[in-house]
Design a protein around this motif. Structure first.
Motif, PDB file in Angstrom:
ATOM      1  N   PRO B 657       0.960  -1.316  -0.179  1.00  0.00           N
ATOM      2  CA  PRO B 657      -0.040   0.115  -0.066  1.00  0.00           C
ATOM      3  C   PRO B 657       0.858   1.166  -0.216  1.00  0.00           C
ATOM      4  N   THR B 661      -1.183   5.655  -4.734  1.00  0.00           N
ATOM      5  CA  THR B 661      -2.777   6.145  -5.014  1.00  0.00           C
ATOM      6  C   THR B 661      -3.437   5.800  -3.842  1.00  0.00           C
ATOM      7  N   PHE B 662      -4.526   6.508  -3.639  1.00  0.00           N
ATOM      8  CA  PHE B 662      -5.355   6.468  -2.358  1.00  0.00           C
ATOM      9  C   PHE B 662      -6.835   6.219  -2.692  1.00  0.00           C
ATOM     10  N   TYR B 663      -7.512   5.821  -1.773  1.00  0.00           N
ATOM     11  CA  TYR B 663      -8.958   6.021  -2.048  1.00  0.00           C
ATOM     12  C   TYR B 663      -9.650   6.922  -0.622  1.00  0.00           C
ATOM     13  N   LEU B 664     -10.165   7.744  -0.879  1.00  0.00           N
ATOM     14  CA  LEU B 664     -10.958   8.534   0.213  1.00  0.00           C
ATOM     15  C   LEU B 664      -9.519   8.865   1.285  1.00  0.00           C
ATOM     16  N   GLY B 665      -8.655   9.143   0.626  1.00  0.00           N
ATOM     17  CA  GLY B 665      -7.514   9.547   1.448  1.00  0.00           C
ATOM     18  C   GLY B 665      -6.731   8.514   2.291  1.00  0.00           C
ATOM     19  N   GLU B 666      -7.190   7.399   2.005  1.00  0.00           N
ATOM     20  CA  GLU B 666      -6.759   6.107   2.836  1.00  0.00           C
ATOM     21  C   GLU B 666      -5.608   5.070   1.763  1.00  0.00           C
ATOM     22  N   GLN B 667      -4.794   4.514   2.359  1.00  0.00           N
ATOM     23  CA  GLN B 667      -4.042   3.702   1.377  1.00  0.00           C
ATOM     24  C   GLN B 667      -4.763   2.196   1.462  1.00  0.00           C
ATOM     25  N   TYR B 668      -4.407   1.516   0.347  1.00  0.00           N
ATOM     26  CA  TYR B 668      -5.121   0.209   0.151  1.00  0.00           C
ATOM     27  C   TYR B 668      -4.381  -0.746  -0.551  1.00  0.00           C
TER      28      TYR B 668
END
Lengths: 486, 1019
Positions: B657, B661-668
């Protein structure tokens, strides 16, 4: 003699060295560098795995599934503007062989399901305890709800492409899709019946409903109770004309209840200015047509895909509709009769541009989108139609008048049940244009109106549902039959 | 390896010090015909393995010889002579041409053996056969030379890789190529370093200069390849580079070549094509003039006739120059070579330049201690074009009535214009490679030889790509949003190898001897890869320096990806060989191989081989026989493996992660694949019998072999069922494959006189191949790639899987197909595909002939393939079936034979739209047996005329020899395949493609027809 001595010593030394080298064992552990080979060890890592399911929503639902559903239906003029694979969908003769767009969408849905299953696997109490996380941690329960929601929701969406709608057979014993609940099985699984699929969806979604709160504690745009209720409403609504999925109430009753609950629970509101200044899909954009950090998705959004940075945007496939760029071989065209069916006084007629005798949807004239997958208008229209179906004429009228009023049309009163149902259906077609809704409505309606056709083909012809990708089929797996649609 | 042989010799000299009355023999060996000294002649004391070798001037010294001994002088291509020693101290002899070649010493894994004592099935090609004719890749020299070794030459593109298959195909997803070992080092061998870019795969031998090659050896069976354990299953190719010999010698080699394609597309010009269009238009029921693609008017179309193929092809001009020095004295032997090659193919902008240097040195520190060093450094610059955009489009989607330029003079970029590729894009691979080894040979006590080698194969491989913003020029103006794009994709591969061997010779008595070998080897290879790119509105990049990577500040500015991958092997092996009375040989060997690629539960594998040979030549019934001069039987059984799989495939994995790139500011992070702790090598069990039979004093030599090879746990790289959600493929050991075959080799010396010799060779091999089981896996999970071949249980690997075409309906010209049951139907349904042809030929082989008259030589080599099929993957378009609007393609002139009027029964009619064929959902699915052809061909691979200047002209000059060679490659081909060159190696997407689909063509680039003049001088 001394010389010989040295030689012997030398030899022994060399021999020793040799033997040491010869039998030195190596562990041969070459760990890969650019992947993580460890199972999650913290709540943060579990959240990262769950976040993967959310970002992957963009894969099938960032416009692909919506576009293919519409190509499959009667909104899109497919003689140009779509590619070879999409033409197969348009002609309702998808081949099991190498239809890349279908394969990609199908895999995308199941990728989200996989992500959800991975999270559910590691959220089992035994595993959590092994990494020192308390299984009763509220966030753990919430995450479980989110994963179950995504699993149920994605199965529902993919099943609408791959299997005939509920009601196609009286007892829904016709074949559905593989309902995947276990990520540790990389092999194929057999298709369940549609009855089994819907039962599985309802189990997952109802548990999710019980686990999720009104607002997600991690981030307001992650799944919450209203999102689950919206999907439950969609599930029951899709099965509206089928035999009852659950005992006690009719499917439309449940659809009404869940739609009503969703609208009540959610903080989303009806956007009365939708056709004046704002746009349901794009939120507000800055002068450079970019979404900035501070800008929020549209107020109607119950659950959706959120674009946050210009470099991290979603919903790109909707650009295929854009009428404000060079009209090309891949710009999607709308049916002329659809345009003509919208009265000139209707504000929504301005959503469609006429260019050189062809019709284009300008609803998506943006570079970047927030994609509201579940939104107020959509659920409101479910409530309206379900209300009419269940003889709640008053509520149906109230809900539909909201829609009509916003569109600049005169409101209605004193309509019959059937008139209201027809009105709701026609509003759904226009309000949800480009969102992949119409063909599923027709498949639902056809259950009762058996002579219904979609672009001159029976609503339940074989080819209207997609062929499974060749890679899904193994000995014992039943492929969908082809043909019958032209 | 050569060192070992020298060591043996020196050991022999030492070991006999303490024996009887002995004397030292000196002498000189010359060639009878020319009087020239013969270097490298082997002199053995008969009945022993003691002996010496002549130096560059033909001189030799042999110590410790008893008067009763008989010396045996032997040399490749010369008759062996025996001389009794008696009281002589100087024995100088002349050797006559035409002798048997049995005493040749050949390389075996981790050592050398006399060819007559080799138990396994190995074939050797010597420097002599390689040096005069330029080949695109040195392994091409094997083509047609060795029974059971199928070499499909890479296309005519400069620097393309060959496909070599030894004894059929037993791998499906794992690499089916043999293991390449150069001077004892298993080299980096990644065909997919640059994917399938620009029409070909990477050639692992690209850095190798053919002038440096001493010999190439192919190890075919378990007895030969077994010592390579988990990597020997598909055979091993041992390449040995030249080493220093005694004396001082300079050599200069220079050649110039001109090449054209073997096949020029027979496509239509504007008027011919318009006629077809109109016919298709009317066939579909339209009236008036046909709609032309891109709204081109008929007037313009009739007045525009562009020969696109001419615009993308040319005569390739190539030159090769090499200069080498050989030096050797008692202590030091060195070989150095510097070469520069510039190879142009017949495709415009396709060129391979290579500069390479090699330095091999052997130094005797002590009588029993020797150090050897090999080092080579090369840089290859491969300028490429996208073959799709040029060669393919020029004969397909770029129509003759398109003009290259717009009215305003700009290149027309509104259709796939090959000139856009040629002028606005630049593609280049650069490879810097150095292969180095240091070895130490030590003989601490008599008969015990220790050898340690440390080697490194380092590769710096960079792919560059530039695209000018001019690509997007519209109406004379470059689009504002458009930038010039440049990228560089560097890969650095560090491949270390160390090995240590001990061998011990134990001559129990005159009749019984043993040879023991014990060894260990460790290899580790790490690849690091990156991709950087930049965009700029300046016009700079094209043909300018590489972007970004040069400038450290920019290094991470636009880094698209980065990664690293490593594998290691640890191996232990041993070999025992027993010889009785020079008649019976028995051998047992085993290797234990461990690899980081194998799953936890299968970390080490065991690979044993046993073999036996009996030579009847000295038995009475042979020695008394006038006809038969040699009879030897050999057999072996062994287990080998194939471990050419992904380095990290066994690991369960999640993405890391941190990719920005993030989604909603969170790593994935996301699951990639499940762990497979059972993943292991595929196993091949091979049983082999061979018969060597020579006639008329070895004037005719034959060898007949038969083998049965069963491969189990064959690796499959499966698509995962899409509903499982995993995007990545999954490696499993599942399938079972069977190969069996016979091979026959014949060499004959038809005429041998002082002035004239004529020799011929012939070989043929037949292999049948069957997929016994796929282990329950659906063949569809192995689909993918460009090619429509598949694996079906009970069928050969690489079966064509097609709808059967039956005939044309004479009433309407529509095609009639057969359904699965064999009933005729006019509906095209992919469900009716059946297994029909096979890409694997019934037989492959070659023959050659050499004439030598005084100073003249004439050689010709032919290769052939009998049976098997070629599927022409583009015929669905080029045989004119469908015009299909804007995607319409040019068509081949073969289409003249088609249905036009009721009653015609030739090929189907032409169609304007694919929907005219019932059930056809896309023209790309129109694959049927109508486009399946017989793959048989006979090709004159090479013909060359050589002339050596007679000695009398050279006397007084500084030259020792001067030779001219004129040669022609691929000048004549006999084939029934109408769609191009029948020898097809295309741009494979995966290993599986390389294994299963060599004979599927898609406008594949043909081989080159080349004329070469070569000058070789020594002084």
């Amino acid at each position: 003699m001394k010389l010989l001595q040295i030689k012997t010593n030398n030899f022994l030394a060399v021999a020793l060295m040799f033997l040491t080298l010869l039998f030195t064992s190596c562990d041969l552990e070459e760990l890969p560098e650019n992947v993580n080979i460890n199972d999650p060890k913290s709540l943060t890592e579990l959240e990262q795995l769950l976040n993967s399911a959310y970002i992957n929503l963009d894969w099938p639902l960032g416009g692909n599934a919506q576009l293919y559903a519409d190509i499959n239906g009667d909104n899109i003029e497919g003689s140009s503007g779509i590619n070879v694979d999409e033409t197969e969908i348009y002609n309702r003769s998808t081949s099991f062989f190498n239809n890349t767009v279908r394969d990609n969408m199908y895999r995308g849905f199941y990728k989200i399901i996989l992500d959800a299953n991975v999270v559910l696997y590691f959220l089992q109490p035994e595993y959590l305890q092994s990494i020192n996380i308390d299984p009763s941690n509220p966030r753990v329960q919430e995450m479980r709800g989110e994963a179950l929601f995504l699993r149920g929701y994605m199965h529902f969406e993919v099943s609408r492409f791959m299997s005939h709608a509920p009601g196609y057979t009286v007892d829904n014993s016709h074949l559905g899709i593989p309902y995947r609940k276990d990520h540790t099985n990389p092999a194929g699984e057999l298709r369940g019946t549609v009855a089994e699929n819907y039962a599985d969806m309802l189990t997952d979604l109802k548990e999710a409903e019980s686990l999720l709160g009104t607002v997600n504690s991690k981030n307001q745009y992650y799944a919450n109770k209203a999102a689950v209720q919206s999907v439950l409403a969609k599930v029951f609504f899709q099965a509206g004309n089928s035999s009852d999925l659950e005992t006690g109430k009719s499917n439309y009753d449940y659809a009404y209840d869940y739609a009503d609950a969703a609208l009540t629970t959610s903080s989303a509101i009806f956007d009365t200015n939708l056709y004046e200044s704002t746009n349901r899909f794009a939120g507000a954009l800055d002068t450079n047509d970019n979404i900035t950090n501070t800008e929020m998705p549209n107020v109607e959004t119950i659950f959706g895909i959120i674009s946050q940075f210009t470099g991290n945007t979603h919903g790109g496939t909707f650009r295929r509709y854009r009428s404000d760029q060079t009209i090309g071989n891949n710009t999607v065209r709308l049916m002329t009769d659809l345009y003509n069916s919208i009265p000139s006084t209707d504000k929504r007629r301005s959503l469609i541009d006429e260019i050189d005798g062809e019709y284009f949807l300008n609803k998506f004239n943006r570079s970047i989108f927030h994609v509201p997958l579940l939104h107020y208008t959509q659920i409101l229209l479910i409530r309206a139609e379900a209300a009419a179906e269940t003889d709640n004429i008053g509520q149906a009228e109230i809900d539909l008048n909201l829609i009509l009023d916003r569109a600049g049309l005169s409101t209605v009163s004193g309509m019959s049940k059937d008139q209201l149902i027809d009105l709701a259906r026609s509003q759904r077609r226009i309000e949800l244009l480009g969102e992949g809704n119409r063909v599923n409505d027709l498949k639902r309606i056809g259950v009762n109106e058996t002579s219904l056709t979609i672009r001159n083909s029976p609503w339940n012809c074989n080819g209207i549902i997609f062929q499974f990708p060749a890679t899904e089929v193994f000995t014992g797996f039943t492929q969908n039959p082809t043909g019958g649609c032209n | 390896m050569k060192n070992l042989k020298l060591l043996f010799s020196s050991f022999l000299l030492l070991s006999s010090l303490s024996m009887f009355a002995q004397q030292t023999i000196r002498g000189k060996v010359t060639e009878k015909a020319t009087g020239e000294p013969l270097p490298g002649v082997s002199i053995l004391i008969k009945g022993t393995i003691k002996g010496a070798e002549t130096d560059f001037d033909g001189n030799y010294v042999l110590n410790d010889v008893k008067p009763s001994d008989v010396l045996v002088f032997s040399f490749i291509g010369q008759k062996t002579q025996e001389v009794s020693v008696g009281s002589k101290v100087n024995i100088s002899i002349q050797l006559e041409e035409g002798g048997q070649i049995l005493e040749e010493v050949v390389i075996v894994g981790y050592g050398v053996q006399k060819k007559s004592r080799v138990l396994g099935n190995a074939v050797r090609v010597n420097a002599e056969d390689i040096k005069d004719v330029p080949v695109p890749s040195v392994d091409a020299a094997l083509q047609g030379k060795a029974a059971g070794v199928q070499v499909i030459q890479g296309s005519g593109l400069a620097g393309s890789a060959n496909v070599v298959r030894i004894r059929g195909i037993s791998s499906i997803s794992a690499g089916g190529d043999p293991l390449y070992v150069i001077d004892g080092i298993p080299i980096t061998q990644d065909y997919f370093l640059a994917g399938d870019s620009n029409g070909q795969n990477n050639n692992p031998l690209a850095a190798l200069n053919q002038n440096d090659i001493e010999s190439i050896e192919v190890l075919k069976d378990a007895a030969a390849a077994g010592i390579y354990g988990s990597r020997g299953a598909n055979g091993v190719i041992l390449i040995k580079t030249k080493r220093g010999k005694k004396g001082l010698k300079f050599s200069f080699n220079s050649s110039s070549s001109f090449s054209k394609p073997t096949y020029t597309p027979n496509i239509m010009n504007n008027r011919q094509l318009l006629e077809i269009y109109q016919e298709a238009w009317e066939n579909d029921g339209h009236t008036g003039l046909a709609d032309l693609p891109r709204d081109i008017s008929w007037t313009d179309a009739l007045n525009t006739n562009t020969n696109w193929v001419d615009l993308v092809t040319k005569t390739g001009v190539s030159s090769r120059n090499a200069f080498s020095v050989n030096y050797g004295n008692k202590k030091l032997k060195a070989y150095a070579n510097l070469s520069y090659d510039d190879t142009e193919s017949f495709i415009v902008n396709d060129e391979y330049q290579r500069i390479s240097g090699r330095f091999n040195i052997d130094y005797n520190i002590l009588d029993n201690l020797k150090v050897g060093l090999n080092t080579s450094l090369s840089k290859g610059i491969y300028k490429q074009v996208n073959i799709n955009d040029t060669w393919r489009n020029a004969q397909s989607f770029t129509l003759p009535f398109y003009s290259p330029y717009q009215a305003n003079g700009d290149l027309d970029n509104t259709f796939p214009n090959p000139l856009v590729e040629l002028q606005y894009r630049d593609r280049r691979n650069e490879e810097v490679r150095t292969i180095n080894a240091i070895s130490l040979d030590y003989e601490p006590i008599k008969n015990l030889y220790l050898r340690g080698t440390v080697s490194m194969d380092y590769m710096d491989f960079r792919t560059f790509y530039w695209e000018s913003r001019e690509v997007g020029r519209i109406n004379g103006v470059v689009e504002n949003e458009r930038n010039t794009y440049a990228s560089v994709t560097p890969t650095f591969i560090n491949n270390y190898n160390t090995n240590l061997t001990a061998s011990y010779l134990w001559d129990v008595n005159d009749q019984n001897s043993f040879n023991f070998l014990l060894g260990t080897e460790y290899q580790r290879s790490t690849s690091q890869y990156y991709k950087f790119y930049d965009v700029d509105s300046n016009l700079g990049y094209i043909n300018s320096d590489a972007p970004l990577y040069k400038n450290s500040e920019d290094l991470v500015k636009y880094r698209e990806y980065t990664g690293q991958s490593t594998y290691s092997f640890a191996s232990y092996f041993g070999r025992v060989k027993y010889t009785f009375d020079n008649k019976l040989d028995l051998m047992a060997l085993a290797r234990v191989d461990g690899s980081s690629r194998f799953g936890e539960n299968n970390r080490y594998g065991f690979f044993p081989t046993v073999s036996a040979a009996y030579d009847f030549s000295k038995e009475k019934f042979i020695t008394n026989n006038e006809t038969i001069s040699r009879l030897k039987l050999k057999t072996s059984y062994g287990i080998t493996g194939n471990s050419a799989i992904g380095n990290d495939s066994r690991f369960g994995a999640y993405s890391i992660p941190n990719s920005g790139t993030f989604y909603l500011g969170e790593q994935y992070q996301s699951i990639i694949r499940l762990e497979n702790p059972d993943l292991k090598w595929e196993t091949a069990q091979t049983f082999d019998v061979g018969l060597e039979l020579n006639f008329f004093d070895d004037r005719i030599e034959t060898e007949l072999s038969a083998y049965y090879k069963k491969s189990k746990d064959v690796l499959l790289d499966l698509f995962q069922v899409p509903s499982a959600g995993y995007g990545e493929r999954l490696w499993v050991n599942a399938a079972e494959v069977e190969n069996k075959g016979v091979e026959f080799n014949l060499n004959s010396k038809n005429i041998v006189t002082d002035n004239f010799t004529w020799t011929t060779n012939f070989n043929i091999a037949h292999n049948t191949n069957k997929l016994v089981s796929l282990g329950g896996v659906s063949p569809d999970l192995l689909e993918g790639g460009f090619n429509d071949t598949r694996v079906i249980e009970g069928q050969p690997i690489g079966t064509n899987y097609l709808v059967r075409f039956s005939r044309v309906d004479p009433t309407d010209g529509l095609p009639i197909f057969l359904d699965k049951e064999g009933n005729e139907t006019k509906t095209f349904d992919l469900a009716n595909r059946v297994s029909t042809g096979s890409v694997i030929p019934d037989a492959t082989g070659g023959f050659g002939t050499k004439f030598k008259y005084k100073n003249w030589g004439l050689d010709a080599d032919f290769v052939f393939t009998i049976g098997g099929n070629i599927y022409d993957g583009f015929a669905k378009r080029s045989l004119g079936t469908f015009i299909d609007g804007d995607n319409s393609s040019n068509v081949r002139t073969d289409i003249y034979d088609r249905w036009r009027n009721p009653g015609d029964t030739s090929n189907p009619r032409v169609f304007w739209d694919h929907t005219q064929v019932d059930g056809l959902s896309s023209v790309w699915q129109y694959n049927h047996t109508g486009f399946l052809y017989d793959a048989s061909y006979l090709r004159m691979r090479n013909i060359s005329l050589k002339y050596s200047l007679p000695n009398k002209f050279l006397e007084g000059s500084f030259l020792n020899s001067l030779m001219f060679t004129f040669s022609g490659t691929n000048l004549v081909t006999w084939t029934k395949y109408p769609g191009g060159d029948p020898e097809i190696a295309r741009d494979f997407q995966y290993q599986r493609d390389r294994n299963l689909s060599p004979n599927v063509s898609y406008l594949s680039v043909p081989q080159a027809k080349t004329f070469t003049i070569n000058i070789n001088a020594t002084f």
